[in-house]
Structures are given as C-alpha cells and as structure tokens.
Scaffold this motif. Structure first.
Motif, PDB file in Angstrom:
ATOM      1  N   LYS A   1      73.351  15.466  31.434  1.00  0.00           N
ATOM      2  CA  LYS A   1      74.479  14.335  31.311  1.00  0.00           C
ATOM      3  C   LYS A   1      75.157  14.527  29.743  1.00  0.00           C
ATOM      4  CE  LYS A   1      71.755  11.262  33.987  1.00  0.00           C
ATOM      5  NZ  LYS A   1      71.073   9.894  33.852  1.00  0.00           N
ATOM      6  N   PRO A   2      76.360  14.141  30.139  1.00  0.00           N
ATOM      7  CA  PRO A   2      77.158  14.232  28.729  1.00  0.00           C
ATOM      8  C   PRO A   2      76.485  13.282  27.540  1.00  0.00           C
ATOM      9  CG  PRO A   2      78.619  13.882  30.559  1.00  0.00           C
ATOM     10  CD  PRO A   2      77.076  13.559  30.965  1.00  0.00           C
TER      11      PRO A   2
ATOM     12  N   ALA B   1      80.240  21.353  23.243  1.00  0.00           N
ATOM     13  CA  ALA B   1      81.546  21.073  23.894  1.00  0.00           C
ATOM     14  C   ALA B   1      81.955  21.671  24.993  1.00  0.00           C
ATOM     15  CB  ALA B   1      82.667  21.224  22.599  1.00  0.00           C
TER      16      ALA B   1
ATOM     17  N   ALA C   1      79.959  22.616  27.208  1.00  0.00           N
ATOM     18  CA  ALA C   1      79.269  21.761  28.092  1.00  0.00           C
ATOM     19  C   ALA C   1      79.398  20.547  28.403  1.00  0.00           C
ATOM     20  CB  ALA C   1      77.431  22.200  27.745  1.00  0.00           C
ATOM     21  N   GLY C   2      80.291  19.858  27.869  1.00  0.00           N
ATOM     22  CA  GLY C   2      80.892  18.585  28.110  1.00  0.00           C
ATOM     23  C   GLY C   2      80.213  17.478  27.062  1.00  0.00           C
ATOM     24  N   HIS C   3      79.752  17.848  25.884  1.00  0.00           N
ATOM     25  CA  HIS C   3      79.187  17.111  25.045  1.00  0.00           C
ATOM     26  C   HIS C   3      80.227  16.763  23.931  1.00  0.00           C
ATOM     27  CE1 HIS C   3      75.259  17.315  27.264  1.00  0.00           C
ATOM     28  NE2 HIS C   3      75.729  18.588  27.249  1.00  0.00           N
ATOM     29  N   ASP C   4      80.170  15.397  23.581  1.00  0.00           N
ATOM     30  CA  ASP C   4      80.835  15.127  22.474  1.00  0.00           C
ATOM     31  C   ASP C   4      80.089  15.319  21.231  1.00  0.00           C
ATOM     32  OD1 ASP C   4      83.144  14.178  23.850  1.00  0.00           O
ATOM     33  OD2 ASP C   4      82.035  12.229  24.543  1.00  0.00           O
TER      34      ASP C   4
ATOM     35  N   HIS D   1      89.115  22.156  24.517  1.00  0.00           N
ATOM     36  CA  HIS D   1      88.471  21.088  25.493  1.00  0.00           C
ATOM     37  C   HIS D   1      89.238  19.837  25.158  1.00  0.00           C
ATOM     38  CE1 HIS D   1      85.429  24.054  26.341  1.00  0.00           C
ATOM     39  NE2 HIS D   1      85.398  24.246  25.072  1.00  0.00           N
TER      40      HIS D   1
ATOM     41  N   GLY E   1      89.586  16.970  26.429  1.00  0.00           N
ATOM     42  CA  GLY E   1      88.690  15.548  26.694  1.00  0.00           C
ATOM     43  C   GLY E   1      87.566  15.306  25.745  1.00  0.00           C
ATOM     44  N   ARG E   2      87.280  16.273  24.974  1.00  0.00           N
ATOM     45  CA  ARG E   2      85.991  15.830  23.976  1.00  0.00           C
ATOM     46  C   ARG E   2      86.467  15.072  22.893  1.00  0.00           C
ATOM     47  NH1 ARG E   2      84.589  18.251  27.725  1.00  0.00           N
ATOM     48  NH2 ARG E   2      83.977  16.134  27.918  1.00  0.00           N
TER      49      ARG E   2
END
Length: 268
Positions: free
Chosen positions: A15-16, A37, A39-42, A64, A66-67
């Motif tokens: 999960k993020p 980043a 992989a979708g993580h902040d 990215h 959206g990060r």
C-alpha cells in the motif's frame, strides 16, 4: 489513515506509505528514494547536502508528479537535529492528514583502519555515525511510532556484520552489527504487537558513492540500481531480515558466519 496520536496506522505492505530516508542525497539512499517513489510511496528525505536533495526532489516529481517529496537538511551526527527533523517530518505529514509510516536508517560511513595503527580518529568517526547516530535515528523514529501505536523501522546493516572482520573493516563491521541489534532488541520487546515492524537489511557489495566503488570493481559488485531494487523489495515486503541482493550474498553470508577464520580472512 488516521493521524491522531495513539491511533494505529494500518499494515503497509503493498500500500502507499510515507517513508523517511536518511542519507538520501546520494548513493543507496537516493536510489531508494527513486524506486520508492516509482512504487507509489511518498517521501521525506534528509541529508547534509541540500542542493542534492533539491535536485533529487525535482527529478522525482518530474517522473512522478503525484508524489509528495519533503526535504530537510540533516547531519545525523547532530543528534538534537535528528530528533527535530524527524518530528518536523511527522508534523508535515500530519498537516496533510497522514502519518509517518516508515523510517529507513540509512545514513552511514564506510571509513576504517586496522585497530591499533594510530587512526582511532577514523574508527571513532565511523562508530559514531554508524552506531551512535543510528541510535539517535532509531530513538527519534520510535518516539513517533510509539505515539501513533505503529510503524515500520528499517535499518541498513551490512553482510560484514555477520562476522568479525579484519583490518580496515573491523570497526565498520562492529558498528553495523550494533545497529542490527538495535532493531533486534526492539523486535524482542514489541513481539506480539504486529503494528510495529522491523527490517534489518544486510547489503553486500553494491556500487555507491559511500563505498567509493563502481560496478565492475569486484566480481561480486552489483550496480546501485540492482542492489537497491532488492533492498526496496525487502522493505516493501516488510521482511524481518534480508541479505541483499540474494545472489551471491545469501551463500556468501552463510560462509562468513560458519567458515573457519582462516577462510574468512582470505575472503575479505
């Protein structure tokens, strides 16, 4: 995720999440930031060289958009600053309605000299940064995690921590064994509380600025990208222990732990 103090963040595998990485301006830390980043993580990134952090943030956001990427200056040997920066990142994410989910204790030194050869200064610096300053980072992370009743602590140890190492590696290996034991002690203390997770990474020879090595410098050396890919996979899988990359370092680690000293001395 809830952000009130004392509430528990959910398990984060797959999960993020929000991830704080120390020593993120170059080498393994910078590449971890890129791959996390992707992989979708902040991210919350800190290091001494803020110009590099700013450039890394710009690079990541371009790839990215959206990060969320937060950056702060930090010299981990300034222990008061370690606590201040971790708390500030916690507050930054709280303002966004988030918790600080993961902390990766990555900042470190690779210096060393044979003990008793007049270079106590070098060995002291390595021991201070790799263990005492890592202790400060662990303390600061756990202060946040205990208050929010959960979190994932990741410490970057080393394959060399699996056995006492000779010559210039002695103090380095000891410091990396020490930081691994900090996580192990917490794992024992908080056993039965699955909202607290602990990962100990044991990297082998991975090309990096800290090590002063490049891919091809050793037959066992892997590129920064490949080595960090295995580190990030272990982090996101929340593995308790990971020797990375698995090949050839799992078998090499086994040999280091169990072989006669004469064999170990020849290997290193």
């Amino acid at each position: 995720m809830k952000t009130a103090r004392g509430t528990s963040p959910s398990r984060m595998s797959g999960k993020p999440s929000t991830v704080l990485v120390t020593g993120a301006s170059s080498g393994l830390g910078a590449e971890m930031a890129r791959q996390l980043a992707a992989a979708g993580h902040d991210l919350a990134l800190c290091a001494r060289r803020t110009e590099r952090l700013d450039a890394l943030r710009t690079e990541i956001l371009a790839a990215h958009p959206g990060r969320t990427v937060l950056v702060r200056a930090l010299d981990v040997d300034d222990h008061d600053a370690v606590f201040a920066v971790v708390r500030a990142f916690r507050d930054d994410f709280a303002a966004l309605g988030r918790t600080l989910d993961r902390v990766v204790v990555n900042a470190g030194l690779g210096k060393g000299a044979p003990l008793g050869t007049g270079r106590f200064d070098v060995n002291k610096q390595t021991a201070t940064t790799n263990f005492v300053s890592a202790l400060a980072q662990v303390e600061a992370a756990m202060e946040v995690f205990r208050a929010q009743d959960g979190g994932h602590l990741v410490v970057v140890s080393s394959v060399s921590a699996m056995r006492g190492m000779p010559k210039a590696m002695t103090a380095y290996a000891a410091s990396k064994a020490g930081v691994a034991m900090l996580a192990e002690g917490l794992r024992t203390e908080l056993h039965g509380k699955p909202q607290f997770r602990f990962t100990v990474l044991h990297p082998g020879y991975i090309a990096s600025e800290m090590s002063g090595t490049k891919e091809g410098g050793s037959p066992l050396m892997v590129s920064t990208e490949k080595g960090v890919r295995s580190m990030v996979a272990a982090i996101l899988a929340e593995k308790k222990h990971a020797t990375v990359p698995a090949w050839p370092w799992v078998p090499v680690g086994f040999v280091l732990r169990h072989a006669p000293l004469g064999v170990v001395r020849k290997l290193v």
